[in-house]
Design a protein around this motif. Sequence first.
Motif, mmCIF file in Angstrom:
data_model
loop_
_atom_site.group_PDB
_atom_site.id
_atom_site.type_symbol
_atom_site.label_atom_id
_atom_site.label_comp_id
_atom_site.label_asym_id
_atom_site.label_seq_id
_atom_site.Cartn_x
_atom_site.Cartn_y
_atom_site.Cartn_z
ATOM 1 N N ASN A 28 0.834 -1.212 0.000
ATOM 2 C CA ASN A 28 0.000 0.000 0.000
ATOM 3 C C ASN A 28 0.866 1.260 0.000
ATOM 4 O O ASN A 28 0.564 2.232 -0.705
ATOM 5 C CB ASN A 28 -0.930 -0.003 1.215
ATOM 6 N N ALA A 29 1.935 1.221 0.803
ATOM 7 C CA ALA A 29 2.822 2.388 0.848
ATOM 8 C C ALA A 29 3.519 2.599 -0.493
ATOM 9 O O ALA A 29 3.606 3.727 -0.996
ATOM 10 C CB ALA A 29 3.855 2.205 1.958
ATOM 11 N N ARG A 30 4.011 1.486 -1.087
ATOM 12 C CA ARG A 30 4.706 1.618 -2.371
ATOM 13 C C ARG A 30 3.747 2.040 -3.477
ATOM 14 O O ARG A 30 4.102 2.860 -4.334
ATOM 15 C CB ARG A 30 5.388 0.302 -2.722
ATOM 16 N N SER A 31 2.541 1.513 -3.474
ATOM 17 C CA SER A 31 1.573 1.904 -4.506
ATOM 18 C C SER A 31 1.165 3.371 -4.337
ATOM 19 O O SER A 31 0.898 4.067 -5.315
ATOM 20 C CB SER A 31 0.347 0.997 -4.467
ATOM 21 N N GLY A 32 1.120 3.821 -3.048
ATOM 22 C CA GLY A 32 0.814 5.238 -2.817
ATOM 23 C C GLY A 32 1.882 6.143 -3.409
ATOM 24 O O GLY A 32 1.575 7.173 -4.026
ATOM 25 N N LYS A 33 3.151 5.757 -3.209
ATOM 26 C CA LYS A 33 4.238 6.531 -3.799
ATOM 27 C C LYS A 33 4.197 6.471 -5.328
ATOM 28 O O LYS A 33 4.448 7.465 -6.012
ATOM 29 C CB LYS A 33 5.579 6.013 -3.287
ATOM 30 N N ALA A 34 3.864 5.293 -5.837
ATOM 31 C CA ALA A 34 3.754 5.145 -7.296
ATOM 32 C C ALA A 34 2.621 6.010 -7.835
ATOM 33 O O ALA A 34 2.757 6.642 -8.894
ATOM 34 C CB ALA A 34 3.516 3.679 -7.656
ATOM 35 N N ARG A 35 1.507 6.060 -7.096
ATOM 36 C CA ARG A 35 0.380 6.904 -7.533
ATOM 37 C C ARG A 35 0.815 8.364 -7.610
ATOM 38 O O ARG A 35 0.469 9.079 -8.557
ATOM 39 C CB ARG A 35 -0.793 6.753 -6.570
ATOM 40 N N LYS A 36 1.581 8.800 -6.615
ATOM 41 C CA LYS A 36 2.038 10.194 -6.589
ATOM 42 C C LYS A 36 2.962 10.473 -7.771
ATOM 43 O O LYS A 36 2.838 11.521 -8.449
ATOM 44 C CB LYS A 36 2.756 10.474 -5.274
ATOM 45 N N ARG A 37 3.892 9.541 -8.050
ATOM 46 C CA ARG A 37 4.814 9.750 -9.166
ATOM 47 C C ARG A 37 4.066 9.737 -10.501
ATOM 48 O O ARG A 37 4.352 10.542 -11.399
ATOM 49 C CB ARG A 37 5.896 8.669 -9.161
ATOM 50 N N LEU A 38 3.137 8.795 -10.629
ATOM 51 C CA LEU A 38 2.357 8.723 -11.872
ATOM 52 C C LEU A 38 1.518 9.975 -12.062
ATOM 53 O O LEU A 38 1.395 10.500 -13.173
ATOM 54 C CB LEU A 38 1.466 7.477 -11.855
ATOM 55 N N ARG A 39 0.939 10.447 -10.972
ATOM 56 C CA ARG A 39 0.116 11.652 -11.068
ATOM 57 C C ARG A 39 0.974 12.859 -11.462
ATOM 58 O O ARG A 39 0.545 13.707 -12.253
ATOM 59 C CB ARG A 39 -0.587 11.926 -9.734
ATOM 60 N N ASN A 40 2.184 12.919 -10.917
ATOM 61 C CA ASN A 40 3.086 14.008 -11.297
ATOM 62 C C ASN A 40 3.448 13.925 -12.777
ATOM 63 O O ASN A 40 3.571 14.949 -13.462
ATOM 64 C CB ASN A 40 4.352 13.965 -10.443
ATOM 65 N N ALA A 41 3.633 12.698 -13.259
ATOM 66 C CA ALA A 41 3.944 12.522 -14.683
ATOM 67 C C ALA A 41 2.768 12.953 -15.554
ATOM 68 O O ALA A 41 2.944 13.610 -16.583
ATOM 69 C CB ALA A 41 4.308 11.062 -14.964
ATOM 70 N N VAL A 42 1.558 12.566 -15.136
ATOM 71 C CA VAL A 42 0.358 12.978 -15.874
ATOM 72 C C VAL A 42 0.196 14.490 -15.808
ATOM 73 O O VAL A 42 -0.153 15.148 -16.803
ATOM 74 C CB VAL A 42 -0.890 12.269 -15.303
ATOM 75 N N ALA A 43 0.467 15.066 -14.641
ATOM 76 C CA ALA A 43 0.359 16.527 -14.480
ATOM 77 C C ALA A 43 1.330 17.249 -15.408
ATOM 78 O O ALA A 43 1.006 18.308 -15.962
ATOM 79 C CB ALA A 43 0.627 16.919 -13.027
ATOM 80 N N ALA A 44 2.524 16.676 -15.587
ATOM 81 C CA ALA A 44 3.509 17.296 -16.482
ATOM 82 C C ALA A 44 3.013 17.275 -17.921
ATOM 83 O O ALA A 44 3.183 18.261 -18.661
ATOM 84 C CB ALA A 44 4.848 16.562 -16.370
ATOM 85 N N VAL A 45 2.388 16.176 -18.319
ATOM 86 C CA VAL A 45 1.819 16.090 -19.674
ATOM 87 C C VAL A 45 0.670 17.088 -19.824
ATOM 88 O O VAL A 45 0.583 17.798 -20.829
ATOM 89 C CB VAL A 45 1.322 14.666 -19.966
ATOM 90 N N ALA A 46 -0.203 17.130 -18.830
ATOM 91 C CA ALA A 46 -1.319 18.081 -18.875
ATOM 92 C C ALA A 46 -0.805 19.514 -18.930
ATOM 93 O O ALA A 46 -1.349 20.356 -19.649
ATOM 94 C CB ALA A 46 -2.210 17.886 -17.652
ATOM 95 N N GLN A 47 0.259 19.790 -18.173
ATOM 96 C CA GLN A 47 0.834 21.134 -18.164
ATOM 97 C C GLN A 47 1.353 21.504 -19.547
ATOM 98 O O GLN A 47 1.127 22.623 -20.036
ATOM 99 C CB GLN A 47 1.971 21.197 -17.142
#
Length: 538
Positions: free
Chosen positions: A492-511
């Motif tokens: 759960n902790a690792r997937s939470g960190k992965a979610r944050k990194r993935l979201r940041n990657a998606v945010a960069a594309v959206a930006q």
Amino acid sequence: MSRHGDARESSQLDRRLEALNDARELAEGVLPEEPLNEVFSLLERASSRRSLSGDHTVVGFFGATGSGKSSLFNAVSGAEIATAAARRPTTSEPLAGIWGAEGSAPLLDWLEVRNRHHAAAVEGFADEGTGLILLDLPDFDSTRAANREVVQRMVGLVDVLVWVLDPQKYADAAVHNDFLTPLAAHGAVTLVVLNQVDRLPEKDVGPVLESLKGILARDGLGTVQVLGASALLGTGVGRVRSAIRHVALQRQALSQRLAADVAKAARLLREESGDGEAAGVRPATTSRLTDELATAANVPLVVRAVARSYRLESTRRTGWPVTRWLSRFRPDPLRRLNLRSNAPAELSRTSLPPAGAPARARTDAAVREFADYASAGAPGPWRAAIRGAAREGRDRLPDALDQAIAGTDLQASRKSWWWGVFNVVQWLALLTVLAGLGWLGVLAALGYFQMPVPQVPRVEGWPIPTLMIAGGVVLGIFLAVTGKFIAAAAANARSGKARKRLRNAVAAVAQELVVEPVEVEISRLKAFNAALKTAIGR
């Protein structure tokens, strides 16, 4: 006007012209071409006029057929410069009366005035040092198209406009609607003369002038100087001369004319654009866009795969050695999605399900909603431009999001410290079991071959080999079960960190593909409004 005052006024005009050009350039692709071309033509005219003699004031006499325009021109000039009466019933070409010939030729060439007359000095009005050019122009209601074209062109070129009206047609809609109303911003360089007042009874002259002033006020020219005159009798000619001389000596007409042109052009752009500012990009709307794009790009699926992959790897490394080998037959969820590749991000692709109609619809809706919020309050053309900028990168989103996910470090290969501890203990437990089994096996073999069997040490009555077997098995099972709980929490902790990194990657594309293009258009609108404000002179 002082030299410092001239420099200050010129500097202000420079800023306004530059601001108008900035507004025109910023509006390209947003506003229709026609008004932008009009503004460009104005800027070219202004540049050309300012490069020519600034010591000359060009005054144009405009009027309808029968208004006595040429006769008034002659009366003001003090000479029969313009041939009037039967020999010249209408003005067919521009004619110039010049006081101060030096430097006037290039200016008259630009005005395309070929008929030039170097006028004699008129005491109290003009001489060679005045720098004055009077133009007698064709009638604006002429039936000849060429004459009307000359008038239209000169309306945009002369420094001062003198409109000569007569008592019979002073309220004619043609002159007011086609010429005066569009020049409402040019009141400072406009003079209206009601000619032929000698045809009116003396008691009617005042009311007619007041009526004319009222009409001009409705045209937006309430501050324009209105004079009554009679070219035939010379009545009021001196006042007309005085008004023109005042403008010529002030040397402000050129700047005032161009300033009025700039203000008019800026208002034209404002009318085409509309007024208002965009709401802009807000953190909340950007966050919502990122969330929607992340969902459409299967980020939740990847997050779950990270958790399952971690739990599977934990089982392989910390499970009971007797049964952990069975986990080798279970495929790694991340490997199935091609998210354990070591290829460069720009070359790697995931094996996530391609975006179907629902995902594409969700992406489109998210982009549209974001653009709607960001463009709220913007004028119509700019709102369309902002929305268009948001949609521009829409087709590139699926591939860009997939590549961003593929290039995100999910830390899938990162080992946990507790794996090694559990693995060592598991193998020690298994070795203990095997040692116990081996011990009992040796005792059984000795008994089978009728050989002396040594006494087995006991603890609380329990043989040590049996305790070794039981303890090793219990410890192994306990570690396996405990490892599953620890793995679940760590997953759960690792997937939470992965979610944050993935979201940041998606945010960069959206930006890059949505937010930045929208911000550029919003900044463009803001700069456009600021430039218009400067150009108008606020």
